[in-house]
Design a protein around this motif. Sequence first.
Motif, PDB file in Angstrom:
ATOM      1  N   TRP A  22      -5.996  33.010  64.222  1.00 40.39           N
ATOM      2  CA  TRP A  22      -5.273  31.740  64.140  1.00 40.39           C
ATOM      3  C   TRP A  22      -4.935  31.364  62.707  1.00 40.39           C
ATOM      4  CZ3 TRP A  22      -3.803  27.628  67.470  1.00 40.39           C
ATOM      5  CH2 TRP A  22      -3.823  27.977  68.817  1.00 40.39           C
ATOM      6  N   VAL A  23      -5.877  31.457  61.799  1.00 44.33           N
ATOM      7  CA  VAL A  23      -5.607  30.977  60.440  1.00 44.33           C
ATOM      8  C   VAL A  23      -4.843  31.992  59.595  1.00 44.33           C
ATOM      9  CG1 VAL A  23      -7.534  29.361  60.466  1.00 44.33           C
ATOM     10  CG2 VAL A  23      -7.865  31.640  59.468  1.00 44.33           C
ATOM     11  N   ALA A  24      -4.939  33.269  59.920  1.00 44.75           N
ATOM     12  CA  ALA A  24      -4.255  34.294  59.130  1.00 44.75           C
ATOM     13  C   ALA A  24      -2.782  34.432  59.508  1.00 44.75           C
ATOM     14  CB  ALA A  24      -4.961  35.644  59.289  1.00 44.75           C
ATOM     15  N   ASP A  25      -2.383  33.900  60.633  1.00 52.50           N
ATOM     16  CA  ASP A  25      -1.005  34.039  61.102  1.00 52.50           C
ATOM     17  C   ASP A  25      -0.256  32.718  60.908  1.00 52.50           C
ATOM     18  OD1 ASP A  25       1.402  34.500  62.379  1.00 52.50           O
ATOM     19  OD2 ASP A  25       0.489  35.345  64.190  1.00 52.50           O
ATOM     20  N   PRO A  30       1.913  25.585  62.602  1.00 52.23           N
ATOM     21  CA  PRO A  30       2.523  24.350  63.090  1.00 52.23           C
ATOM     22  C   PRO A  30       1.807  23.744  64.301  1.00 52.23           C
ATOM     23  CG  PRO A  30       4.223  25.938  62.544  1.00 52.23           C
ATOM     24  CD  PRO A  30       2.895  26.666  62.466  1.00 52.23           C
ATOM     25  N   ARG A  31       0.980  24.525  64.968  1.00 51.40           N
ATOM     26  CA  ARG A  31       0.238  23.998  66.115  1.00 51.40           C
ATOM     27  C   ARG A  31      -0.928  23.113  65.691  1.00 51.40           C
ATOM     28  NH1 ARG A  31      -0.510  28.903  70.239  1.00 51.40           N
ATOM     29  NH2 ARG A  31      -1.439  27.248  71.489  1.00 51.40           N
ATOM     30  N   PHE A  32      -1.362  23.237  64.418  1.00 50.02           N
ATOM     31  CA  PHE A  32      -2.483  22.395  63.992  1.00 50.02           C
ATOM     32  C   PHE A  32      -2.254  21.669  62.672  1.00 50.02           C
ATOM     33  CE2 PHE A  32      -3.611  26.687  62.493  1.00 50.02           C
ATOM     34  CZ  PHE A  32      -4.113  26.471  61.209  1.00 50.02           C
ATOM     35  N   ILE A  33      -1.239  22.019  61.902  1.00 50.76           N
ATOM     36  CA  ILE A  33      -0.946  21.307  60.656  1.00 50.76           C
ATOM     37  C   ILE A  33       0.177  20.311  60.935  1.00 50.76           C
ATOM     38  CG2 ILE A  33      -0.224  21.497  58.255  1.00 50.76           C
ATOM     39  CD1 ILE A  33      -1.327  24.373  58.281  1.00 50.76           C
ATOM     40  N   PRO A  34      -0.108  19.010  60.816  1.00 49.52           N
ATOM     41  CA  PRO A  34       0.893  17.995  61.180  1.00 49.52           C
ATOM     42  C   PRO A  34       2.158  18.085  60.327  1.00 49.52           C
ATOM     43  CG  PRO A  34      -1.256  16.981  60.767  1.00 49.52           C
ATOM     44  CD  PRO A  34      -1.362  18.417  60.358  1.00 49.52           C
ATOM     45  N   LEU A  35       3.279  17.798  60.966  1.00 51.59           N
ATOM     46  CA  LEU A  35       4.578  17.664  60.304  1.00 51.59           C
ATOM     47  C   LEU A  35       5.008  18.920  59.562  1.00 51.59           C
ATOM     48  CD1 LEU A  35       4.019  14.104  58.777  1.00 51.59           C
ATOM     49  CD2 LEU A  35       5.062  14.658  60.987  1.00 51.59           C
ATOM     50  N   ARG A  88     -10.996  36.716  54.855  1.00 52.20           N
ATOM     51  CA  ARG A  88     -10.202  35.859  53.961  1.00 52.20           C
ATOM     52  C   ARG A  88      -8.716  36.137  54.181  1.00 52.20           C
ATOM     53  NH1 ARG A  88     -10.936  34.253  47.753  1.00 52.20           N
ATOM     54  NH2 ARG A  88     -12.199  32.724  48.816  1.00 52.20           N
ATOM     55  N   SER A  89      -7.993  35.036  54.311  1.00 54.18           N
ATOM     56  CA  SER A  89      -6.540  35.072  54.326  1.00 54.18           C
ATOM     57  C   SER A  89      -6.099  34.170  53.183  1.00 54.18           C
ATOM     58  CB  SER A  89      -6.022  34.540  55.666  1.00 54.18           C
ATOM     59  OG  SER A  89      -4.625  34.429  55.634  1.00 54.18           O
ATOM     60  N   TYR A  99       2.754  24.785  43.502  1.00 54.23           N
ATOM     61  CA  TYR A  99       2.381  26.059  42.895  1.00 54.23           C
ATOM     62  C   TYR A  99       0.866  26.195  42.955  1.00 54.23           C
ATOM     63  CZ  TYR A  99       7.105  26.365  41.142  1.00 54.23           C
ATOM     64  OH  TYR A  99       8.468  26.444  41.073  1.00 54.23           O
ATOM     65  N   GLY A 100       0.376  27.428  43.036  1.00 57.07           N
ATOM     66  CA  GLY A 100      -1.059  27.661  43.039  1.00 57.07           C
ATOM     67  C   GLY A 100      -1.447  28.667  44.106  1.00 57.07           C
ATOM     68  N   ASP A 101      -2.692  28.567  44.551  1.00 61.49           N
ATOM     69  CA  ASP A 101      -3.236  29.485  45.554  1.00 61.49           C
ATOM     70  C   ASP A 101      -3.898  28.680  46.659  1.00 61.49           C
ATOM     71  OD1 ASP A 101      -2.809  32.149  44.211  1.00 61.49           O
ATOM     72  OD2 ASP A 101      -3.954  31.114  42.653  1.00 61.49           O
ATOM     73  N   ALA A 102      -3.946  29.280  47.845  1.00 59.44           N
ATOM     74  CA  ALA A 102      -4.578  28.626  48.991  1.00 59.44           C
ATOM     75  C   ALA A 102      -5.048  29.699  49.958  1.00 59.44           C
ATOM     76  CB  ALA A 102      -3.593  27.683  49.680  1.00 59.44           C
ATOM     77  N   GLY A 103      -5.963  29.320  50.836  1.00 61.34           N
ATOM     78  CA  GLY A 103      -6.401  30.289  51.824  1.00 61.34           C
ATOM     79  C   GLY A 103      -7.463  29.755  52.754  1.00 61.34           C
ATOM     80  N   PHE A 104      -7.879  30.636  53.628  1.00 64.33           N
ATOM     81  CA  PHE A 104      -8.922  30.358  54.599  1.00 64.33           C
ATOM     82  C   PHE A 104      -9.999  31.425  54.472  1.00 64.33           C
ATOM     83  CE2 PHE A 104      -5.046  28.683  56.500  1.00 64.33           C
ATOM     84  CZ  PHE A 104      -5.433  27.442  56.959  1.00 64.33           C
TER      85      PHE A 104
END
Length: 161
Positions: A22-25, A30-35, A88-89, A99-104
């Motif tokens: 779920w988090v890597a794809d 959009p199914r869980f992050i609003p707007l 890790r994704s 700008y920057g980095d993000a992940g799960f």
Amino acid sequence: MSAHRVEVARIVPVPASVAFAWVADPRTHPRFIPLTHLRPEPTAPLGVGDEFTMVSGPGVGRGRPGFPDRMVVTAEEPPSSRAGTVGRSAVQKKGPYLYGDAGFDVVPVDADRTRIVWWEEARLAGPWPRRANEVLVGLFLRGMMHVSLYRLARELSRHGR
């Protein structure tokens, strides 16, 4: 200077492999992050080196313009409950606004529960002082991340297996 890191964690009631899927794809986001919507939506899963754009804002789902967040996948490492390894994704944010980095990070708790850690080290484009920028962006991100992980846990409770 190290980036200001914001992270939010939540335990979800599914095996680590399901949580990671779920988090890597980005197609599921959009199914869980609003707007937030993926534009255009890829037909296949993305991998390291692939680029995509999330567009966020009120009315985006009805065709209104929003804020594009261009990203490139930088890590895709599945977890293993058997080996006890964390998955890790990660993405690098390429602008034009963030700008920057993000992940799960996906941490197996046991066979049927997983701890998801969503982290962001992001800042807005612009001339203002970087540290103040990162802290202010972090305040917004933290709230959005809490809501999103709550929605993800609810979605996984209903349909995740």
